[in-house]
Structure formats: structure tokens, C-alpha cells
Design a protein around this motif. Structure first.
Motif, PDB file in Angstrom:
ATOM      1  N   ARG A 178       0.823  -1.212  -0.139  1.00 48.63           N
ATOM      2  CA  ARG A 178       0.011   0.111  -0.015  1.00 48.63           C
ATOM      3  C   ARG A 178       0.844   1.187  -0.134  1.00 48.63           C
ATOM      4  O   ARG A 178       0.289   2.467   0.325  1.00 48.63           O
ATOM      5  N   GLY A 179       2.059   1.082  -0.441  1.00 55.62           N
ATOM      6  CA  GLY A 179       2.958   2.215  -0.433  1.00 55.62           C
ATOM      7  C   GLY A 179       3.929   2.662   0.794  1.00 55.62           C
ATOM      8  O   GLY A 179       3.152   2.218   2.028  1.00 55.62           O
ATOM      9  N   THR A 180       5.003   3.077   0.870  1.00 59.38           N
ATOM     10  CA  THR A 180       5.893   3.285   1.807  1.00 59.38           C
ATOM     11  C   THR A 180       5.273   4.247   2.907  1.00 59.38           C
ATOM     12  O   THR A 180       5.377   4.341   4.077  1.00 59.38           O
ATOM     13  N   GLY A 181       4.559   5.286   2.109  1.00 61.93           N
ATOM     14  CA  GLY A 181       3.818   6.367   3.302  1.00 61.93           C
ATOM     15  C   GLY A 181       2.758   5.857   3.747  1.00 61.93           C
ATOM     16  O   GLY A 181       2.597   6.292   5.171  1.00 61.93           O
ATOM     17  N   TYR A 182       2.190   4.820   3.701  1.00 60.60           N
ATOM     18  CA  TYR A 182       1.023   4.273   4.486  1.00 60.60           C
ATOM     19  C   TYR A 182       1.576   3.423   5.668  1.00 60.60           C
ATOM     20  O   TYR A 182       1.166   3.737   6.787  1.00 60.60           O
ATOM     21  N   TYR A 183       2.598   2.577   5.291  1.00 64.85           N
ATOM     22  CA  TYR A 183       3.324   1.839   6.576  1.00 64.85           C
ATOM     23  C   TYR A 183       4.118   2.737   7.441  1.00 64.85           C
ATOM     24  O   TYR A 183       4.112   2.395   8.370  1.00 64.85           O
ATOM     25  N   TYR A 184       4.669   3.833   6.888  1.00 65.45           N
ATOM     26  CA  TYR A 184       5.368   4.622   7.678  1.00 65.45           C
ATOM     27  C   TYR A 184       4.579   5.481   8.758  1.00 65.45           C
ATOM     28  O   TYR A 184       4.869   5.779   9.781  1.00 65.45           O
ATOM     29  N   SER A 185       3.413   6.036   8.127  1.00 67.09           N
ATOM     30  CA  SER A 185       2.304   6.731   8.881  1.00 67.09           C
ATOM     31  C   SER A 185       1.764   5.947  10.015  1.00 67.09           C
ATOM     32  O   SER A 185       1.337   6.414  11.041  1.00 67.09           O
ATOM     33  N   ARG A 186       1.598   4.616   9.765  1.00 63.38           N
ATOM     34  CA  ARG A 186       0.790   3.891  10.596  1.00 63.38           C
ATOM     35  C   ARG A 186       1.830   2.994  11.747  1.00 63.38           C
ATOM     36  O   ARG A 186       1.622   2.492  12.756  1.00 63.38           O
ATOM     37  N   TYR A 187       2.924   2.540  11.132  1.00 57.34           N
ATOM     38  CA  TYR A 187       3.861   1.906  11.768  1.00 57.34           C
ATOM     39  C   TYR A 187       5.404   2.630  11.898  1.00 57.34           C
ATOM     40  O   TYR A 187       6.340   2.172  11.104  1.00 57.34           O
ATOM     41  N   ARG A 188       5.163   3.646  12.791  1.00 59.58           N
ATOM     42  CA  ARG A 188       6.674   4.311  12.722  1.00 59.58           C
ATOM     43  C   ARG A 188       7.734   3.847  13.159  1.00 59.58           C
ATOM     44  O   ARG A 188       7.416   3.296  14.360  1.00 59.58           O
ATOM     45  N   PRO A 189       8.662   3.276  12.687  1.00 61.53           N
ATOM     46  CA  PRO A 189       9.844   2.782  13.210  1.00 61.53           C
ATOM     47  C   PRO A 189      10.603   3.507  14.280  1.00 61.53           C
ATOM     48  O   PRO A 189      10.771   4.607  14.171  1.00 61.53           O
ATOM     49  N   THR A 190      11.106   2.697  15.222  1.00 58.66           N
ATOM     50  CA  THR A 190      11.891   3.401  16.329  1.00 58.66           C
ATOM     51  C   THR A 190      13.479   3.645  15.583  1.00 58.66           C
ATOM     52  O   THR A 190      13.686   3.036  14.650  1.00 58.66           O
ATOM     53  N   LEU A 191      14.313   4.167  16.671  1.00 58.70           N
ATOM     54  CA  LEU A 191      15.513   4.192  16.169  1.00 58.70           C
ATOM     55  C   LEU A 191      16.382   2.957  16.244  1.00 58.70           C
ATOM     56  O   LEU A 191      16.895   2.685  15.125  1.00 58.70           O
ATOM     57  N   SER A 192      15.764   1.764  17.147  1.00 54.10           N
ATOM     58  CA  SER A 192      16.594   0.598  16.962  1.00 54.10           C
ATOM     59  C   SER A 192      16.134  -0.280  15.562  1.00 54.10           C
ATOM     60  O   SER A 192      17.077  -0.843  15.040  1.00 54.10           O
ATOM     61  N   HIS A 193      14.756   0.166  15.520  1.00 54.83           N
ATOM     62  CA  HIS A 193      14.399  -0.645  13.830  1.00 54.83           C
ATOM     63  C   HIS A 193      15.031  -0.035  12.733  1.00 54.83           C
ATOM     64  O   HIS A 193      15.377  -0.600  11.702  1.00 54.83           O
ATOM     65  N   THR A 194      15.150   1.498  12.546  1.00 58.09           N
ATOM     66  CA  THR A 194      15.742   1.857  11.693  1.00 58.09           C
ATOM     67  C   THR A 194      17.417   1.469  11.454  1.00 58.09           C
ATOM     68  O   THR A 194      17.947   1.280  10.343  1.00 58.09           O
ATOM     69  N   LEU A 195      18.128   1.142  12.687  1.00 54.90           N
ATOM     70  CA  LEU A 195      19.437   0.778  12.551  1.00 54.90           C
ATOM     71  C   LEU A 195      19.418  -0.713  12.131  1.00 54.90           C
ATOM     72  O   LEU A 195      20.333  -1.024  11.262  1.00 54.90           O
ATOM     73  N   VAL A 196      18.763  -1.541  12.712  1.00 60.29           N
ATOM     74  CA  VAL A 196      18.615  -2.777  12.092  1.00 60.29           C
ATOM     75  C   VAL A 196      18.338  -2.803  10.569  1.00 60.29           C
ATOM     76  O   VAL A 196      18.873  -3.674  10.080  1.00 60.29           O
ATOM     77  N   PHE A 197      17.342  -1.856  10.092  1.00 60.37           N
ATOM     78  CA  PHE A 197      17.129  -2.216   8.668  1.00 60.37           C
ATOM     79  C   PHE A 197      18.283  -1.704   8.038  1.00 60.37           C
ATOM     80  O   PHE A 197      18.792  -2.197   6.865  1.00 60.37           O
ATOM     81  N   LEU A 198      18.953  -0.686   8.477  1.00 58.02           N
ATOM     82  CA  LEU A 198      20.149  -0.127   7.800  1.00 58.02           C
ATOM     83  C   LEU A 198      21.277  -1.210   7.602  1.00 58.02           C
ATOM     84  O   LEU A 198      22.057  -1.122   6.709  1.00 58.02           O
ATOM     85  N   VAL A 199      21.336  -1.892   8.951  1.00 58.42           N
ATOM     86  CA  VAL A 199      22.643  -2.885   8.875  1.00 58.42           C
ATOM     87  C   VAL A 199      22.356  -3.950   7.944  1.00 58.42           C
ATOM     88  O   VAL A 199      23.252  -4.227   7.261  1.00 58.42           O
ATOM     89  N   VAL A 200      21.047  -4.422   7.918  1.00 60.05           N
ATOM     90  CA  VAL A 200      20.706  -5.341   7.109  1.00 60.05           C
ATOM     91  C   VAL A 200      20.905  -5.120   5.641  1.00 60.05           C
ATOM     92  O   VAL A 200      21.331  -5.804   4.852  1.00 60.05           O
TER      93      VAL A 200
END
Length: 362
Positions: free
Chosen positions: A116-138
């Protein structure tokens, strides 16, 4: 071709995601919440209690009946009853609106999209700092692994070029019969040649690389006389070579080496730091004896130079006058200690030959 197809599909997803409106996102949320609360597969019509072809008056009548069933006053103490009652009102409002009902019928027939688009998921499931770091590492580790894989394939192509060029220069590559005319490897046993291969295929301006061909194998000679197989220079990529895993392992092993020996022994063996084995050239005892005998039988140029220097010194000592203090002290010391005269050292080729023999025996 695959890249073009992937880009087309990605563009299609992007266009579809950009086509969703605010009302569409509201429908997506209601569908997900309704299935989570009431059960999988339930839709707006089933929840209200009407058919998809029902009129607006039928929807209003069914809504009033359903609202009485889900009213919080009629259901005291029921969990999430207020949310279910509020959700029923929003669903009935969408179905009563001609535009909202038409939009819902589109998703009712074609299904709600999973992406449904990145904007939809970002607006409803805002990632925390730890989630962002894990995503960037992966993400960066996956990209690093891709680069390692591409470099490995590139190195294999370079190694194949050097091997084929070295074998061709050594005369190992031959041509088959006139059936297909392709080059094949002709096995040659016990043959060793040094060849020079251009660093750039088809051009000598980029310099050359010296290789050693032994049979069908190609080696790189080192200054210490050892040979390294050129086929072993390309190492296949692995997860441990990516930047995050390699950084973690290096920090772990550094911390492990600083621990006391008693704690290191208590740690399981597979978690202990392992030092890389040193590759030393080990010779058999027979080979060592043969090399020692050949070194004695065949003097090296350095040994010859040392012996010439030793001969010159001996000639300079023997050619000093007898009346010199050095000669008198030597002769007097020999006569006092042993009581007999020493034989004078003979100057000439025969004396030098005897001295060399004496040096070898020692």
C-alpha cells in the motif's frame, strides 16, 4: 532484460501506491481492523448484515439493528465494545455514501492490495531508532555481500585469463582436430616453465606478470622461492566477510584475548578465538640432508668470496718480514709453549686449496 522487467514491475507498484487516496487508506485500515476483531474473511456487508446489492434504506435499517446489538450500554463489561460500535458507524457511513460505496466495491471485488505504499506503512507503523538501525545494517550488509559476489566473479575471470595465457605461453594449450578447432588442455607431466603474461589482455603496455607453469597448474613465484597457486587467490564470499559481521567478530576476539586464562578455558571451544595457522615450508629429513650435502659440495658465490678474502688475509700475514714484531711474537710464543717450530704456511695455489679443504672439513 531481467533488470528492465524488474524496473517495470517496480514502476507499476510505485504508480499504484501513488494512486491511493486518503479515503482508500481509511478503507484499508477498516478492513484490517474488522478482520482482526470479527474474524478473517468478514467484509463490510456481512458485518452490517446486508447483501452487496442492498439499497440505502436497507443499509440504514440493518445498521440500526446492528447498532442496538453493539451498543455499549447493552454490553457492559465487554472488551473493546466501544471500538466495535464506533467502527460500525464508520462502515455504515461509507456504505450509505455513493462515492464511498463505489470505492469499497472496487476493493471488494479485486481484493485489498498487500503493498500500500511506503507512506501508508510509515504513517501507521512509525519505526523506532533501533528498527531503523537494524534495517540499515541489514540493507548495507546485503549490498556489501552483493559487491563481494561481483568482485569474486571478476577475480575468477581474471584468474582464468592468466591461467589460459600462461598455459598457452608454456605450450600446454593445443588445438584439437579440424572438427571444431577449440583449444583444449593437453596434460604435461613434470614440466616447469617460467612465463610472462600481459597484465592487460591483448596489450603489453600495462606490464607483465611472471608465472610458473608446472604441468597443468599455474603458480605465482615469491621472493623466498615458494610457489602459490593462482587458482586459490579468489576467495568465495561469505556472510562473515560483510562489514557488520567482520566488525563484530574482530571486537569479540579482541575482547576474548584480554580475558584471564581461567575464563578463556571455561568458554566453549567454538566460541574461542582461533589464531590463523602459519604456512611454513616443511621439508623431509632426507631432503634436508640432500640440501646440506649439496651446499657443502657446491660452494655458493658468497662462500667463494669469503674464502678469497680469507686467503688474502692469510697471504698478507705470511708475507710479513720475519723480523717484524708480529712474527717474532708468534714464533717465540709457539717455541715457549710447545718447544717446537711450526711449519710455515705455504703461499700459492696449493696452499689455498688445502685451506679450503680444511675449512670444508671443519
Amino acid at each position: 532484460m531481467r533488470l528492465v522487467a524488474f524496473l517495470v514491475v517496480l514502476l507499476g507498484f510505485a504508480v499504484t501506491a501513488l494512486a491511493w487516496s486518503k479515503e482508500d487508506y481509511e478503507i484499508f485500515d477498516l478492513v484490517s481492523a474488522l478482520e482482526a476483531a470479527e474474524g478473517k474473511g468478514i467484509d463490510f456487508y456481512k458485518h452490517v448484515g446486508v447483501e452487496p446489492s442492498a439499497s440505502t434504506s436497507e443499509i440504514n435499517k440493518a445498521y440500526r439493528k446492528k447498532s442496538l446489538e453493539l451498543h455499549p450500554d447493552k454490553n457492559p463489561g465487554v472488551k473493546n465494545i466501544q471500538e466495535r460500535f464506533a467502527r460500525l458507524g464508520v462502515i455504515a457511513q461509507i456504505l450509505r455514501s455513493s462515492e464511498g460505496r463505489e470505492r469499497y466495491n472496487f476493493f471488494y471485488k479485486n481484493g485489498v492490495p498487500k503493498w500500500r505504499g511506503t507512506g501508508y506503512y510509515y504513517s501507521r507503523y512509525r519505526p523506532t531508532l533501533s528498527h531503523t538501525l537494524v534495517f540499515l545494517v541489514v540493507l548495507t550488509s546485503a549490498f556489501h555481500y552483493l559487491v563481494l559476489n561481483l568482485n569474486y566473479r571478476k577475480h575468477n575471470r581474471r584468474i582464468d585469463y592468466f591461467q589460459n595465457a600462461a598455459r598457452s605461453s608454456a605450450g600446454i594449450l593445443g588445438v584439437t582436430s579440424s572438427q571444431n578447432g577449440e583449444k583444449v588442455t593437453v596434460p604435461v607431466q613434470g614440466r616447469r616453465r617460467k612465463v610472462r603474461v600481459p597484465m592487460v589482455e591483448g596489450s603489453d603496455q600495462g606490464g607483465t606478470l611472471e608465472l610458473v607453469v608446472v604441468g597443468n597448474d599455474v603458480f605465482i613465484p615469491h621472493s623466498d622461492g615458494t610457489l602459490e597457486p593462482i587458482s586459490g587467490l579468489a576467495h568465495p564470499p561469505s556472510i562473515t566477510q560483510t562489514w557488520f559481521v567482520s566488525l563484530f567478530l574482530s571486537l569479540y576476539f579482541k575482547g576474548f584475548d584480554r580475558l584471564p586464562p581461567s575464563i578463556q578455558e571455561s568458554i566453549p571451544e567454538f566460541l574461542q578465538s582461533k589464531q590463523p595457522a602459519q604456512s611454513d615450508l616443511i621439508l623431509d629429513e632426507e631432503e634436508e640432508q640432500d640440501e646440506a650435502e649439496s651446499a657443502l659440495d657446491t660452494p655458493t658465490p658468497t662462500n667463494r668470496a669469503a674464502r678469497r678474502l680469507q686467503g688474502k688475509k692469510s697471504r698478507s700475514v705470511t708475507s710479513t718480514p720475519k723480523d717484524s714484531p708480529a712474527t717474532t711474537e708468534l714464533e717465540s710464543g709457539d717455541e715457549d709453549s710447545k718447544g717446537e717450530k711450526k711449519k710455515k704456511l705455504t703461499v700459492g695455489k696449493a696452499g689455498a686449496a688445502r685451506r679450503r679443504k680444511m675449512g670444508l672439513k671443519r
